[in-house]
Design a protein around this motif. Structure first.
Motif, PDB file in Angstrom:
ATOM      1  N   GLN A   1      -0.177   0.155   2.513  1.00 40.14           N
ATOM      2  CA  GLN A   1      -0.935   1.083   1.678  1.00 40.14           C
ATOM      3  C   GLN A   1       0.031   1.777   0.738  1.00 40.14           C
ATOM      4  OE1 GLN A   1      -3.367   3.889   3.759  1.00 40.14           O
ATOM      5  NE2 GLN A   1      -4.353   4.584   1.896  1.00 40.14           N
ATOM      6  N   THR A   2      -0.291   1.757  -0.545  1.00 44.17           N
ATOM      7  CA  THR A   2       0.567   2.407  -1.534  1.00 44.17           C
ATOM      8  C   THR A   2       0.151   3.861  -1.696  1.00 44.17           C
ATOM      9  OG1 THR A   2      -0.869   1.724  -3.349  1.00 44.17           O
ATOM     10  CG2 THR A   2       0.930   0.229  -2.771  1.00 44.17           C
ATOM     11  N   SER A   3       0.956   4.622  -2.411  1.00 44.71           N
ATOM     12  CA  SER A   3       0.686   6.051  -2.587  1.00 44.71           C
ATOM     13  C   SER A   3      -0.582   6.302  -3.391  1.00 44.71           C
ATOM     14  CB  SER A   3       1.879   6.739  -3.249  1.00 44.71           C
ATOM     15  OG  SER A   3       2.125   6.151  -4.503  1.00 44.71           O
ATOM     16  N   ASP A   4      -0.982   5.354  -4.232  1.00 47.15           N
ATOM     17  CA  ASP A   4      -2.207   5.551  -5.016  1.00 47.15           C
ATOM     18  C   ASP A   4      -3.464   5.088  -4.264  1.00 47.15           C
ATOM     19  OD1 ASP A   4      -1.908   2.823  -5.149  1.00 47.15           O
ATOM     20  OD2 ASP A   4      -1.942   2.691  -7.343  1.00 47.15           O
ATOM     21  N   GLY A   5      -3.331   4.706  -2.981  1.00 54.80           N
ATOM     22  CA  GLY A   5      -4.472   4.367  -2.146  1.00 54.80           C
ATOM     23  C   GLY A   5      -4.823   2.884  -2.101  1.00 54.80           C
ATOM     24  N   ARG A   6      -4.139   2.079  -2.897  1.00 51.42           N
ATOM     25  CA  ARG A   6      -4.420   0.643  -2.860  1.00 51.42           C
ATOM     26  C   ARG A   6      -3.848   0.021  -1.595  1.00 51.42           C
ATOM     27  NH1 ARG A   6      -2.506  -2.040  -8.232  1.00 51.42           N
ATOM     28  NH2 ARG A   6      -0.744  -0.697  -7.866  1.00 51.42           N
ATOM     29  N   LEU A   7      -4.529  -1.025  -1.118  1.00 53.57           N
ATOM     30  CA  LEU A   7      -4.084  -1.746   0.069  1.00 53.57           C
ATOM     31  C   LEU A   7      -3.617  -3.143  -0.323  1.00 53.57           C
ATOM     32  CD1 LEU A   7      -6.926  -0.945   2.616  1.00 53.57           C
ATOM     33  CD2 LEU A   7      -4.655   0.054   2.522  1.00 53.57           C
TER      34      LEU A   7
END
Length: 147
Positions: free
Chosen positions: A16-22
């Motif tokens: 999971q990235t900091s911008d919420g993408r998986l």
């Protein structure tokens, strides 16, 4: 937007990235079987519903030919199986065997269409002198499957 990258087989992973993408990492292998590409999962099973593997199998093609030729005969488009053979440029016995496939039990036909019939069942086993009774057809298939 989705992005597909092919890398060496590893373990499944979700990032999971900091911008919420998986990012989902799924280990698969692509293998060729009978000229088709198949996705093999980590447990060794073949993934179903593979869009690029949607080509027809020889059994499916034979079944379709048999139904088409029987429909031509029933509609009066041709007078005999011999005439179909002459039109198609194939042997009379081949046409007869393909038309025999139209008399198979519904569950055997479904297995052909779903491509779930075991690989050791050959066109010859189904098309040459099939029993008239569906139960006897099923028994023949079972005998072929049992070594």
């Amino acid at each position: 937007m989705s992005d597909i990258r092919i890398s060496k087989i590893g373990k499944p992973d979700i990032l999971q990235t900091s911008d919420g993408r998986l990012t989902l990492s799924v280990p698969i292998q692509i293998k060729r079987r009978s000229g088709r590409k198949l996705v093999t999962l980590p447990n060794g099973k073949i993934a179903k519903d593979q869009p690029w593997g949607a080509s027809t199998t020889p059994l499916q093609l034979a079944l379709a030919r048999g139904h088409r030729w029987l429909a031509m005969l029933e509609a009066g488009e041709v007078k005999s199986l011999k005439e179909i053979a002459a039109r198609e440029g194939v042997d009379n016995s081949y046409v007869s065997r393909m038309v025999n496939l139209t008399m198979l039990a519904p569950d055997i036909v479904a297995a052909i269409l779903d491509d779930t019939l075991p690989d050791n069942i050959l066109l010859f086993d189904l098309a040459v002198d099939p029993p008239a009774l569906w139960e006897e057809q099923r028994e023949r298939v079972k005998r072929v499957l049992t070594p």
